[in-house]
Design a protein around this motif. Structure first.
Motif, mmCIF file in Angstrom:
data_model
loop_
_atom_site.group_PDB
_atom_site.id
_atom_site.type_symbol
_atom_site.label_atom_id
_atom_site.label_comp_id
_atom_site.label_asym_id
_atom_site.label_seq_id
_atom_site.Cartn_x
_atom_site.Cartn_y
_atom_site.Cartn_z
ATOM 1 N N GLN A 86 0.829 -1.196 0.000
ATOM 2 C CA GLN A 86 0.000 0.000 0.000
ATOM 3 C C GLN A 86 0.867 1.250 0.000
ATOM 4 O OE1 GLN A 86 -3.339 0.239 -0.071
ATOM 5 N NE2 GLN A 86 -3.342 2.434 0.083
ATOM 6 N N LEU A 87 0.566 2.197 -0.936
ATOM 7 C CA LEU A 87 1.340 3.420 -1.041
ATOM 8 C C LEU A 87 0.667 4.595 -0.348
ATOM 9 C CD1 LEU A 87 2.467 3.168 -4.766
ATOM 10 C CD2 LEU A 87 3.788 2.609 -2.732
ATOM 11 N N LEU A 88 -0.640 4.724 -0.492
ATOM 12 C CA LEU A 88 -1.380 5.862 0.052
ATOM 13 C C LEU A 88 -2.250 5.425 1.217
ATOM 14 C CD1 LEU A 88 -2.555 7.600 -3.251
ATOM 15 C CD2 LEU A 88 -0.572 8.168 -1.845
ATOM 16 N N THR A 104 4.932 8.209 2.417
ATOM 17 C CA THR A 104 6.274 7.784 2.001
ATOM 18 C C THR A 104 7.177 8.991 1.759
ATOM 19 O OG1 THR A 104 5.761 7.781 -0.362
ATOM 20 C CG2 THR A 104 5.182 5.811 0.901
ATOM 21 N N ASP A 105 8.403 8.687 1.359
ATOM 22 C CA ASP A 105 9.382 9.729 1.023
ATOM 23 C C ASP A 105 9.485 9.932 -0.483
ATOM 24 O OD1 ASP A 105 9.964 10.039 3.713
ATOM 25 O OD2 ASP A 105 11.552 8.525 3.664
ATOM 26 N N HIS A 106 8.525 9.414 -1.246
ATOM 27 C CA HIS A 106 8.553 9.505 -2.700
ATOM 28 C C HIS A 106 7.317 10.269 -3.189
ATOM 29 C CE1 HIS A 106 11.741 6.453 -2.646
ATOM 30 N NE2 HIS A 106 10.964 5.748 -1.824
ATOM 31 N N ASP A 107 7.431 10.784 -4.385
ATOM 32 C CA ASP A 107 6.267 11.384 -5.034
ATOM 33 C C ASP A 107 5.374 10.269 -5.565
ATOM 34 O OD1 ASP A 107 7.279 13.862 -4.502
ATOM 35 O OD2 ASP A 107 8.198 14.123 -6.481
ATOM 36 N N LEU A 126 -0.760 14.310 -8.271
ATOM 37 C CA LEU A 126 0.537 13.936 -7.700
ATOM 38 C C LEU A 126 0.578 14.385 -6.253
ATOM 39 C CD1 LEU A 126 3.515 12.929 -8.037
ATOM 40 C CD2 LEU A 126 4.084 15.291 -8.680
ATOM 41 N N LEU A 127 0.989 13.480 -5.374
ATOM 42 C CA LEU A 127 1.149 13.780 -3.949
ATOM 43 C C LEU A 127 2.626 13.725 -3.598
ATOM 44 C CD1 LEU A 127 -1.796 11.787 -2.292
ATOM 45 C CD2 LEU A 127 -1.612 14.257 -2.637
ATOM 46 N N GLN A 170 -5.981 4.011 -7.738
ATOM 47 C CA GLN A 170 -4.711 3.484 -8.232
ATOM 48 C C GLN A 170 -3.584 4.453 -7.882
ATOM 49 O OE1 GLN A 170 -5.536 2.942 -12.433
ATOM 50 N NE2 GLN A 170 -5.849 0.742 -12.139
ATOM 51 N N SER A 171 -2.448 3.920 -7.482
ATOM 52 C CA SER A 171 -1.315 4.760 -7.096
ATOM 53 C C SER A 171 -0.032 4.139 -7.628
ATOM 54 C CB SER A 171 -1.245 4.924 -5.576
ATOM 55 O OG SER A 171 -1.156 3.655 -4.948
ATOM 56 N N MET A 172 0.983 4.981 -7.803
ATOM 57 C CA MET A 172 2.266 4.547 -8.353
ATOM 58 C C MET A 172 3.339 5.548 -7.944
ATOM 59 S SD MET A 172 3.438 4.186 -12.346
ATOM 60 C CE MET A 172 2.112 3.072 -12.720
ATOM 61 N N VAL A 173 4.505 5.042 -7.633
ATOM 62 C CA VAL A 173 5.647 5.910 -7.327
ATOM 63 C C VAL A 173 6.089 6.599 -8.612
ATOM 64 C CG1 VAL A 173 8.023 6.013 -6.460
ATOM 65 C CG2 VAL A 173 6.359 4.471 -5.416
ATOM 66 N N LYS A 174 6.370 7.883 -8.532
ATOM 67 C CA LYS A 174 6.791 8.634 -9.709
ATOM 68 C C LYS A 174 8.087 8.049 -10.271
ATOM 69 C CE LYS A 174 8.032 13.295 -11.228
ATOM 70 N NZ LYS A 174 8.256 14.707 -10.822
ATOM 71 N N PRO A 175 8.087 7.687 -11.552
ATOM 72 C CA PRO A 175 9.307 7.109 -12.142
ATOM 73 C C PRO A 175 10.357 8.175 -12.392
ATOM 74 C CG PRO A 175 7.607 7.299 -13.800
ATOM 75 C CD PRO A 175 6.967 7.714 -12.512
ATOM 76 N N ASP A 176 11.546 7.699 -12.737
ATOM 77 C CA ASP A 176 12.650 8.629 -13.010
ATOM 78 C C ASP A 176 12.475 9.352 -14.333
ATOM 79 O OD1 ASP A 176 13.818 7.834 -10.640
ATOM 80 O OD2 ASP A 176 15.009 6.249 -11.585
#
Length: 288
Positions: free
Chosen positions: A6-8, A36-39, A60-61, A91-97
């Motif tokens: 779980q991200l959010l 988390t510490d990520h976008d 974007l959070l 749906q959530s996802m860590v911002k890619p590079d």
């Protein structure tokens, strides 16, 4: 492949409650928090996109940031005997590079990184005093049913990825159809404006021509009036013997003297001879 954790953090976690009556639009709120510490990118879907308005439905959070989501249920005729099957998925996802990727393409490019959180909708409507209280989400029926039936209802309440993928495709098709309709409307308006512009130009040219014609008519009528006025003024005849008093008298050459003048001249000559004769006689007498 296993889904990520779980991200959010979602509040409420399991269900969205909508308080009736439903004759007007009813709103419910969801809060998303990024612990988390990520976008984190997020996107919200529903099995009934025509009946809900979600703002914002994606975004974007940043780390430790929260976002309140407003979910508005459109007015409808509520039936307490009808089982509610409306559901939501976050749906959530860590911002890619990759910074240049489009947000719409992000969900298709990294499907293995998606995290799904699912919520069901519960409608709570005040009932009349002569009607028994009934739950709209089938909870009473599940409580009265045997344990295996309740387990089956819980299994039916779970989302399927295929259902939400089909719903997402429907949303995209509806959005494209709405955009095409809006583009067609704008093009029609543009063609109408062009026609009106051409009509205005034609009217301006016609007005210029009419103004020039009127100016020519006025100038020609003014010239004709002046000519007619000049013709209508009578010309005064000048007598032949008229003489301007300020002009010098004409020379009198070859004028024949009148009879009175001749008589006067002859008398003067006679008087001169008479005077001469008298003078001679008086001089001769004095000399003697």
């Amino acid at each position: 492949m296993a889904k990520p954790a779980q991200l959010l953090t979602i509040e409420p976690a399991n269900e969205l409650k909508f308080q009736g009556p439903f004759r007007t639009a009813v709103a419910s709120y969801m809060r998303l928090t990024n612990p988390t510490d990520h976008d984190i990118y997020f996107k919200i879907k529903t099995t009934a996109p025509k009946k809900y308005c979600v703002r914002p439905n994606c975004g974007l959070l940043e780390p430790r940031e929260s976002q309140e989501i407003a979910i508005v249920l459109q007015p409808f005729i509520f039936d307490s005997n009808e089982k509610n099957k409306h559901k939501f998925m976050v749906q959530s996802m860590v911002k890619p590079d990759d910074e240049d990727i489009n947000l719409e393409d992000l969900w298709k490019k990294y499907p293995e990184k998606l995290m799904d959180s699912k919520l069901r909708c519960v409608f709570e409507c005040p009932l009349d005093s002569n009607q028994p209280a009934q739950a709209t989400d089938g909870s009473n029926a599940a409580a009265a049913a045997p344990p295996n039936t309740a387990a089956g209802n819980e299994g039916n309440a779970q989302f399927s990825n295929a259902q939400f993928n089909a719903m997402s495709n429907d949303d995209e098709l509806q959005s494209e159809a709405a955009l095409l309709k809006e583009i067609k409307k704008l093009r029609d308006n543009e063609s109408v404006l062009r026609q009106e512009n051409l009509q205005l130009r034609e009217q301006i040219v016609q007005l210029h021509m009419e103004a020039e014609g009127r100016a020519k008519e006025q100038s020609s009528s003014a010239g004709a009036g002046a000519t007619a006025a000049a013709k209508s003024v009578p010309v005064q005849s000048v007598p032949v013997h008229y003489q301007n008093p300020y002009s010098p008298p004409p020379p009198q050459l070859g004028r024949i003297p009148s009879m009175d003048t001749l008589y006067a001249l002859a008398f003067a000559i006679f008087m001169c001879f008479a005077g001469v004769l008298i003078g001679k006689s008086m001089f001769s007498e004095s000399s003697k």
